[in-house]
Write a protein that holds these residues in place. Sequence first.
Motif: not given
Length: 232
Positions: A77-84, A87-90
């Motif tokens: 989630x800390x990656x720019x453009x990847x929110x929580x 992240x949960x989907x992945x």
Amino acid sequence: MKYIKKETMIKELPFDERPREKLQRQGIGCLSNAELLAILIGSGTKDASAIVLANRILALEKNGISFLADCMPEELSHIPGIGMAKSCQIVAAIELGKRIATKPKEKKLNIKSPKDAATLFIEEMRYLKKEFFKVLLLNTKNEIIMIENISIGNLNSSMVHPREVFCTAVKKSAYSMIVVHNHPSGNPIPSQADIDITRRLVEAGEILGIKVLDHLIIGDGIYISLKEKNLM
């Protein structure tokens, strides 16, 4: 002057190179790890496409995708453009894959004789008030792939067409099949229509490379195999 590199957005890619369209046209096996992740991510940001975000995830570790096996949403989630949410989907998709991979395969039933096949249907079909035509699809080991209902009603050449009988068999890459139908009268003696349809299906199967091993007619607690009666 300093030039800022513009990231290519997915909608700017040729149609056939977009991950979802590529999956539909070429199959899942043709997609790269980044393209698979991009489909899970769904949408990018105004500055980065889903493919770019996927590559950012893969760049986190030198082993690429391997670290995702035990990854936590907070790590992504800390990656720019990847929110929580993304992240949960992945992480959820990875967990599903792990569960599928570790689930034991159910043992498939093996059909060794007409009686084996008839046993599957005789109690279910003996009380039916209409004629049901079913297909039992088998692999090269005579193991059941699936059972499909083809038609309901009076059995005749217009109700049971090879097109419908073999449609799923082709899709499932069946090696052979056994066709089954019931006689609501309780008398399983085959009619001339039964024999004609069977021969028609055998001929179609020879053309398609899918053997029709038998045609079972279910009566009231009894059955007849057209193969055993030398009627096919």
